[in-house]
Write a protein that holds these residues in place. Structure first.
Motif, PDB file in Angstrom:
ATOM      1  N   PRO A 111      75.358 -14.406  47.157  1.00  0.00           N
ATOM      2  CA  PRO A 111      74.600 -15.435  47.864  1.00  0.00           C
ATOM      3  C   PRO A 111      73.157 -15.052  48.142  1.00  0.00           C
ATOM      4  O   PRO A 111      72.250 -15.877  47.990  1.00  0.00           O
ATOM      5  CB  PRO A 111      75.399 -15.623  49.157  1.00  0.00           C
ATOM      6  CG  PRO A 111      76.802 -15.265  48.778  1.00  0.00           C
ATOM      7  CD  PRO A 111      76.650 -14.118  47.814  1.00  0.00           C
ATOM      8  N   ALA A 112      72.925 -13.808  48.537  1.00  0.00           N
ATOM      9  CA  ALA A 112      71.563 -13.391  48.872  1.00  0.00           C
ATOM     10  C   ALA A 112      70.648 -13.460  47.648  1.00  0.00           C
ATOM     11  O   ALA A 112      69.525 -13.968  47.718  1.00  0.00           O
ATOM     12  CB  ALA A 112      71.564 -11.982  49.460  1.00  0.00           C
ATOM     13  N   ALA A 113      71.147 -12.944  46.516  1.00  0.00           N
ATOM     14  CA  ALA A 113      70.335 -12.961  45.304  1.00  0.00           C
ATOM     15  C   ALA A 113      70.105 -14.389  44.815  1.00  0.00           C
ATOM     16  O   ALA A 113      69.011 -14.734  44.355  1.00  0.00           O
ATOM     17  CB  ALA A 113      71.018 -12.140  44.220  1.00  0.00           C
ATOM     18  N   THR A 114      71.113 -15.221  44.952  1.00  0.00           N
ATOM     19  CA  THR A 114      70.972 -16.610  44.510  1.00  0.00           C
ATOM     20  C   THR A 114      69.974 -17.358  45.378  1.00  0.00           C
ATOM     21  O   THR A 114      69.114 -18.086  44.865  1.00  0.00           O
ATOM     22  CB  THR A 114      72.337 -17.317  44.525  1.00  0.00           C
ATOM     23  OG1 THR A 114      73.171 -16.701  43.533  1.00  0.00           O
ATOM     24  CG2 THR A 114      72.201 -18.805  44.221  1.00  0.00           C
ATOM     25  N   ARG A 115      70.058 -17.193  46.679  1.00  0.00           N
ATOM     26  CA  ARG A 115      69.085 -17.863  47.567  1.00  0.00           C
ATOM     27  C   ARG A 115      67.671 -17.432  47.229  1.00  0.00           C
ATOM     28  O   ARG A 115      66.764 -18.266  47.134  1.00  0.00           O
ATOM     29  CB  ARG A 115      69.401 -17.585  49.036  1.00  0.00           C
ATOM     30  CG  ARG A 115      68.375 -18.209  49.975  1.00  0.00           C
ATOM     31  CD  ARG A 115      68.684 -17.921  51.429  1.00  0.00           C
ATOM     32  NE  ARG A 115      69.703 -18.802  51.956  1.00  0.00           N
ATOM     33  CZ  ARG A 115      69.471 -19.999  52.496  1.00  0.00           C
ATOM     34  NH1 ARG A 115      68.227 -20.499  52.514  1.00  0.00           N
ATOM     35  NH2 ARG A 115      70.459 -20.719  52.987  1.00  0.00           N
ATOM     36  N   SER A 116      67.464 -16.136  47.032  1.00  0.00           N
ATOM     37  CA  SER A 116      66.130 -15.641  46.713  1.00  0.00           C
ATOM     38  C   SER A 116      65.625 -16.250  45.407  1.00  0.00           C
ATOM     39  O   SER A 116      64.462 -16.672  45.314  1.00  0.00           O
ATOM     40  CB  SER A 116      66.172 -14.118  46.608  1.00  0.00           C
ATOM     41  OG  SER A 116      64.912 -13.597  46.225  1.00  0.00           O
ATOM     42  N   TRP A 117      66.493 -16.321  44.401  1.00  0.00           N
ATOM     43  CA  TRP A 117      66.084 -16.894  43.118  1.00  0.00           C
ATOM     44  C   TRP A 117      65.769 -18.367  43.238  1.00  0.00           C
ATOM     45  O   TRP A 117      64.792 -18.862  42.666  1.00  0.00           O
ATOM     46  CB  TRP A 117      67.205 -16.664  42.104  1.00  0.00           C
ATOM     47  CG  TRP A 117      66.872 -17.172  40.734  1.00  0.00           C
ATOM     48  CD1 TRP A 117      66.186 -16.517  39.747  1.00  0.00           C
ATOM     49  CD2 TRP A 117      67.208 -18.456  40.206  1.00  0.00           C
ATOM     50  NE1 TRP A 117      66.078 -17.320  38.634  1.00  0.00           N
ATOM     51  CE2 TRP A 117      66.695 -18.515  38.877  1.00  0.00           C
ATOM     52  CE3 TRP A 117      67.902 -19.563  40.710  1.00  0.00           C
ATOM     53  CZ2 TRP A 117      66.850 -19.638  38.076  1.00  0.00           C
ATOM     54  CZ3 TRP A 117      68.044 -20.671  39.905  1.00  0.00           C
ATOM     55  CH2 TRP A 117      67.535 -20.712  38.601  1.00  0.00           C
ATOM     56  N   VAL A 118      66.591 -19.104  43.963  1.00  0.00           N
ATOM     57  CA  VAL A 118      66.345 -20.548  44.156  1.00  0.00           C
ATOM     58  C   VAL A 118      65.010 -20.770  44.852  1.00  0.00           C
ATOM     59  O   VAL A 118      64.215 -21.636  44.444  1.00  0.00           O
ATOM     60  CB  VAL A 118      67.498 -21.209  44.943  1.00  0.00           C
ATOM     61  CG1 VAL A 118      67.119 -22.628  45.379  1.00  0.00           C
ATOM     62  CG2 VAL A 118      68.769 -21.251  44.102  1.00  0.00           C
ATOM     63  N   GLU A 119      64.740 -20.005  45.889  1.00  0.00           N
ATOM     64  CA  GLU A 119      63.470 -20.176  46.604  1.00  0.00           C
ATOM     65  C   GLU A 119      62.286 -19.898  45.692  1.00  0.00           C
ATOM     66  O   GLU A 119      61.275 -20.597  45.727  1.00  0.00           O
ATOM     67  CB  GLU A 119      63.433 -19.263  47.833  1.00  0.00           C
ATOM     68  CG  GLU A 119      64.437 -19.624  48.928  1.00  0.00           C
ATOM     69  CD  GLU A 119      64.205 -20.998  49.546  1.00  0.00           C
ATOM     70  OE1 GLU A 119      63.154 -21.627  49.299  1.00  0.00           O
ATOM     71  OE2 GLU A 119      65.101 -21.455  50.288  1.00  0.00           O
ATOM     72  N   SER A 120      62.432 -18.869  44.846  1.00  0.00           N
ATOM     73  CA  SER A 120      61.343 -18.569  43.895  1.00  0.00           C
ATOM     74  C   SER A 120      61.174 -19.696  42.892  1.00  0.00           C
ATOM     75  O   SER A 120      60.051 -20.072  42.541  1.00  0.00           O
ATOM     76  CB  SER A 120      61.646 -17.259  43.169  1.00  0.00           C
ATOM     77  OG  SER A 120      61.631 -16.167  44.055  1.00  0.00           O
TER      78      SER A 120
END
Length: 202
Positions: A189-198
């Motif tokens: 989840p953490a990596a996915t949220r960061s990627w989505v925000e980018s």
């Protein structure tokens, strides 16, 4: 005004974890086969794939399971036990809710079946807060087949990099990338949220 991207979520292992062994253990008490036999019959089996492709109705799927396993319970009990295999992934559900609150269009794109969808609609309120849904069983096609991705493009009104796509299976993501979608294999989840925000920032 520039069209905002659509965020397209896979369902299983992205928003909801699932475990068919949970259903199998419950069904076993009213069946005449072993746990392994019942698990092989239901868990990601050719029979389940037929059901998720929509070539079997729910009642036909039930009858085939009953025929092979000797299951003696009711159709209603079978549906409830078969559907009760899901647990939410809180961080990913929160990501969805945050995107909704910010006004982004969000969609579900899933290889799944009628019993699962009806169970999820009843038990997980967040599921109603999507702008649209593409389910394999409703289109007689499954990811990563191209025609199901075309359905997503028509539903969202977007193509190419205007679609941000999250899925836990690499082959499904590759099919999206081949269409120009910005796509990520979901692992945490953490990596996915960061990627989505980018992705949303560019």
């Amino acid at each position: 005004m520039e069209t905002s991207p659509a965020i397209v979520f896979d369902l299983g292992k992205v928003l909801l974890n699932f475990d068919y062994a949970v259903a199998v253990r419950r069904l076993l008490a009213q069946s005449k086969c072993t746990l392994t036999e019942l698990l092989n019959l239901i868990n990601q089996s050719p029979l389940l794939l037929e059901y998720e492709r929509g070539t079997l109705t729910t009642s036909a799927f039930y009858e085939k399971v009953r025929e092979v396993s000797g299951y003696e319970g009711s159709f209603e009990a079978f549906q409830e036990m078969f559907g009760d295999i899901f647990t939410p992934i809180p961080e990913m559900v929160q990501l969805h809710e945050d995107l909704v609150a910010r006004g982004y269009p969000v969609f579900i794109f899933s290889n799944t079946n009628d019993m699962a969808v009806r169970y999820i609609r009843r038990h997980f309120p967040f599921f109603s807060r999507f702008d649209g849904y593409v389910f394999s069983y409703e289109h007689a096609s499954m990811k990563p087949e191209a025609d199901l991705y075309e359905v997503v493009e028509k539903l969202t009104g977007r193509r190419g990099d205007k679609i941000i796509y999250l899925d836990d299976r690499a082959e499904n993501i590759e099919a999206g990338r081949a269409r120009g979608w910005r796509a990520l294999v979901h692992e945490s989840p953490a990596a996915t949220r960061s990627w989505v925000e980018s992705a949303l920032a560019t």
